[in-house]
Scaffold this active site. Structure first.
Site, mmCIF file in Angstrom:
data_model
loop_
_atom_site.group_PDB
_atom_site.id
_atom_site.type_symbol
_atom_site.label_atom_id
_atom_site.label_comp_id
_atom_site.label_asym_id
_atom_site.label_seq_id
_atom_site.Cartn_x
_atom_site.Cartn_y
_atom_site.Cartn_z
ATOM 1 N N LYS A 25 -2.742 -9.218 0.778
ATOM 2 C CA LYS A 25 -1.597 -8.438 1.281
ATOM 3 C C LYS A 25 -1.418 -8.752 2.765
ATOM 4 O O LYS A 25 -2.412 -8.817 3.502
ATOM 5 C CB LYS A 25 -1.875 -6.950 1.047
ATOM 6 C CG LYS A 25 -0.725 -6.015 1.369
ATOM 7 C CD LYS A 25 -1.099 -4.563 1.030
ATOM 8 C CE LYS A 25 0.037 -3.595 1.320
ATOM 9 N NZ LYS A 25 -0.302 -2.196 0.982
ATOM 10 N N SER A 44 3.064 0.189 -1.861
ATOM 11 C CA SER A 44 3.495 -0.843 -0.934
ATOM 12 C C SER A 44 2.877 -2.208 -1.219
ATOM 13 O O SER A 44 3.371 -3.209 -0.700
ATOM 14 C CB SER A 44 3.144 -0.427 0.489
ATOM 15 O OG SER A 44 1.746 -0.312 0.642
ATOM 16 N N SER A 94 -0.612 3.213 -3.046
ATOM 17 C CA SER A 94 -0.001 1.898 -2.917
ATOM 18 C C SER A 94 -0.655 0.755 -3.674
ATOM 19 O O SER A 94 -0.096 -0.336 -3.723
ATOM 20 C CB SER A 94 0.067 1.491 -1.451
ATOM 21 O OG SER A 94 1.255 1.950 -0.901
HETATM 22 N N1 GLN Z 1 4.413 5.635 -1.089
HETATM 23 C C1 GLN Z 1 3.508 6.145 -0.117
HETATM 24 C C2 GLN Z 1 4.153 6.069 1.252
HETATM 25 O O1 GLN Z 1 5.248 5.626 1.314
HETATM 26 C C3 GLN Z 1 2.234 5.380 -0.179
HETATM 27 C C4 GLN Z 1 2.107 4.209 0.705
HETATM 28 C C5 GLN Z 1 0.739 3.595 0.693
HETATM 29 O O2 GLN Z 1 -0.154 3.998 -0.059
HETATM 30 N N2 GLN Z 1 0.526 2.626 1.579
HETATM 31 O O3 GLN Z 1 3.619 6.464 2.241
#
Ligand code: GLN
Length: 465
Positions: free
Chosen positions: A55, A130, A154
């Site tokens: 990532k 994400s 995420s």
């Molecule tokens: N969807 C969550 C957010 O927007 C989780 C993001 C994540 O776990 N990096 O913060």
């Protein structure tokens, strides 16, 4: 399903080609890493010749690390993240940096400066986020494993949408040194694989104390592979009743119930639990306050002076304002406004501290039950991946607040949690989420392996997209 063997340089080159080919339709990578240099000296290790996607919020020395934000589009990492060092030492070979939501702040992968990632099961649909690029690169069969990060789900949510295994271990289990932070009290390193055995092996490589991350744990790293295939007879499994109640009657619900039955047939002792609904409805608002406040503080160094992109102007203040105005996308700016508001001196007690207190109440509420059991399970998502364009959700419904966001609990509590594919619901993948007590990853892998045996989806990939 047959798991592909990665045992030599040729399989790494093949994976690299597949990653390149996947780009046009899936847009899962931000940059590519030609593996030839790494192939010159691949150490022997648990992951020897395993091609891996990273990532793009992990620092890899000498490579541009963008975190999918324009503000970092020219930032070259000066060092390797600890997990990158560990992967290299175990013989894994990096083939690309994968796409993500900007600064990992999102659940769709639609906010990346490099554009949306497409789901190999239906190109019109999102990957989830994400860590969308990493999930998709495993799902499409390009790589057998990929690194992600999980602050609110995420890794586990995109794993559900893409039909792969996604793991977020306990807080402190994997060093975060070299991960671009989002919200430090919630951030975890996680990863994707296409089967549970590889997931267990990956943790053996990635876990362990690191003096460069003061939150990393010095508990010994276990032999997680031994847990895979272990009998689950007598394991106490809780079904997350609030999530089930909040789901509409759907194929997902029916599918999940089949797994509950099958786990019982394997000797698990299953019981449905309900937590205080008011606390469950507070998960998401509390998460947004804490996550955005911590993100606002963590990202105050992205100012055009210290790192990355700079918009020239007459004074330091003007440079910062112009750089941040141009460098961040609209979604990030909105979140910084929320985060700053919660941190204003006059609001701290009323908003930020209150959110922290409610976080504690939510954690206590869940741990009270979980401490007497081995695991808590629920569908990782109510349905398959939403369309990229034009799907609206009622963000105040229990279906959204509870059923779609319950996995934030494990970030609040630092619990190990993973998603395993359950099969298709309305033609799209959905996953089953398993969460356990802190540092009980072995329990988690045993139950995950049982789920995988029931599903028959070991090695599941979607190569024709
Ligand atoms: N969807 C969550 C957010 O927007 C989780 C993001 C994540 O776990 N990096 O913060």
């Amino acid at each position: 399903m047959q798991i592909k063997d990665y045992t030599n340089a040729a399989s790494v080159r093949e994976a690299y080609e597949k990653v390149l080919q996947a780009q046009e339709k899936l847009n899962a990578s931000i940059s590519f890493i030609d593996p030839e240099e790494q192939l010159q000296a691949v150490p022997e290790g648990k992951l020897q010749y395993m091609p891996i996607a990273i990532k793009d919020n992990f620092n890899v020395k000498g490579m541009v690390t963008t975190a999918a934000s324009r503000i970092l589009d020219n930032y070259v990492s000066q060092y390797d993240a600890t997990v990158i060092e560990k992967l290299r030492a175990a013989g894994a070979v990096m083939v690309c940096k994968s796409n993500l939501d900007e600064l990992a702040m999102g659940g769709t992968n639609l906010t990346s400066f490099a554009g949306a990632v497409h789901n190999p099961y239906d190109l019109e649909r999102i990957s989830g986020g994400s860590s969308g690029g990493s999930a998709v690169l495993v799902a499409c069969g390009a790589v057998p494993a990929a690194l992600g990060s999980d602050t609110g789900d995420s890794v586990r949510k995109p794993a559900s949408f893409c039909g792969v295994v996604g793991v977020k271990p306990s807080y402190g289990r994997i060093s975060r040194f070299g991960l671009i932070p989002y919200a430090s009290s919630l951030d975890h390193v996680g990863y994707f694989t296409n089967n549970v055995a590889d997931a267990a092996k990956m943790l053996e490589v990635l876990a362990g104390r690191d003096d460069r991350d003061m939150t990393s744990s010095d508990r010994p790293v276990e032999n997680y592979s031994e847990a895979v295939g272990k009998d689950i007879k007598g394991k106490k499994i809780l079904v997350f009743g609030n999530v089930i109640d909040a789901l509409p009657d759907s194929e997902t619900k029916a599918l999940f119930n089949k797994y509950v039955k099958a786990l019982e047939e394997k000797g698990a002792v299953v019981k449905t639990v309900h937590f205080d609904p008011t606390l469950m409805r507070a998960i998401l608002p509390v998460y947004y306050i804490i996550a955005n406040a911590e993100a606002t503080a963590n990202h105050s160094n992205l100012d055009g002076i210290n790192f990355g992109h700079r918009v020239e102007a007459d004074s330091a203040d003007e440079i910062m304002t112009a750089t941040r105005t141009r460098g961040f996308g609209p979604w990030i700016k909105k979140r910084f406004v929320i985060g700053s508001y919660a941190l204003f001196e006059e609001n701290q007690e009323r908003i930020f501290r209150k959110a922290q207190k409610i976080r504690r109440l939510i954690v206590d509420e869940v741990l009270k039950e979980l401490k007497e059991a081995d695991a808590l399970i629920a569908p990782a998502s109510g349905a398959g991946a939403p369309l990229i364009e034009g799907q609206s959700t009622d963000e105040l419904s229990d279906e959204y607040l509870i059923a779609e966001n319950h996995m934030v609990i494990e970030n609040f509590a630092g619990l190990p949690s993973m998603t395993v594919p359950m099969g298709l619901s309305e033609g799209l993948p959905v996953g089953l989420n398993i969460s356990c007590n802190a540092f009980r990853e072995a329990d988690m892998f045993s139950i995950a392996a049982a789920v995988e045996e029931i599903s028959g989806l070991k090695g599941n990939v979607k190569e024709d997209y």
